[in-house]
Design an enzyme around this catalytic site. Sequence first.
Site: not given
Length: 475
Positions: A461, A204
Amino acid sequence: RRPGSAAPPSPAGPRGRSPFPNRLLSGLYSLGQYLLFPSYWAADCLLDLRETTAERQQRRCCRCCPLRALVTGPLLLLLLILSMPSALLGLLLWLPMQAARRPFAYKHNMLSRHPEVWELPGTGKVFSFVSANVCLLPNGLAKNSNLGQMKQRAARIGQCLTQGEASASFASPRSSQFDGEREAGPREISVPFPPDVDFVCLQEVFDQRAGAHLCQLLSPFYEHIVYDVGAYGLQGCCTLKVLSSGLFLASHYPVLAAQYRCYPNGIREDALSAKGLLSVQVQLGAAHGQRIVGYLNCTHLHAPIRCDQLTMGLSWVQLFQDTHAQRGDVVAFDVFCGDFNFDNCSSGGLEQTHEIFRQYQDPCRVGPRQDRPWAIGTCLPTLLMAPRAPRRTLEQEEGRRTYLAGPILQDGRPDPSAAGSPWEGRRIDYILYREHPTTISLTTELEKFSFITQLAGCSDHVAVGLRLLLNAAPQ
């Protein structure tokens, strides 16, 4: 070469920065981006008007005016409309350039410190890997994950990734030879990133400015960086890709070959991004005149179609390794990592029995729907505002229930049956590895698996780390 495959430039200097074969095409591509930027910036700022939880709390504390969106929104919309003609011209210039673009950029940095060359037969060696989803999207899109301030987060992430490297830089030359006692136990819940990480695999990193900034921050510590990975523009007959794959890889060791392949079955919002698989071959040393190499495979799967993408990924990995292997190669490691977007604790997941878990070893897994007692989740439903706080919290079940997302049903709703069970959280970030038969018998031992909380507040995360000890068996 196979589609999306390329060998990085010869490591004779800081070459290979541009994914284009010459400066003319690179300049035309940059011109197209400049023409597109005003519209891109206005659209991103419009989406960025939505507040995150932290921004809302800050506004209340500072008693700021809540009417910012009503004042700036119409101005941004007017700018977006006025910039459309130049954006259309930029798009007409930008799209054809994609046919000449290599699907990644490669940067080679000349550093004073180099990894110690591994020669076999000889002493054992430790290799360290980190994988992290850093959620570096444009600000407006990052708000979907309750994140903002992309530029500041990119700087913070780069600082976190290089703190350990900076402390290790006092030891010269760089060495990861194994000559001491290892710490007990395979799991570590750590706040900072471990020092002297050999390979950093990120997901990402969608924003090109963030990717370029990370590349700049990591360049003093990592000699080889593969970034801006993905295929833009029209792919296939009618699929438009406006975001890259988000993959980013930094290595201490020379990159011999790299290949990117785009998953052809993206749907919904993922159809606009070029998510795929990045495979890299690195040179680690020599054994009896033959190369010692390692393979790294980094990916980011899309939730509804993960099984198909995993199957494609396995076949692409095999094709890449068959293409770039040389007779007599000693393969030290073969790592498959990334954000898989599924866990091993929720019910009804076909991915939990996928072939990848028979070909690769998951250090945290016992079997389908059963992880090792020490494994914890990596998905944060609520952002941690104090990055240094969670280590002790996550060591306790109460803290995991507070901060880690729990098991879900097939329709995405929380699984009520998990309420009374021990709470480990959804582990959706993986580092898998496997051994290869070689002319020299190598034994691979898991030294440590880390859950790294330092990016809390910068990402949704928990990063993961893996340390492997490799030893040559006595002849």
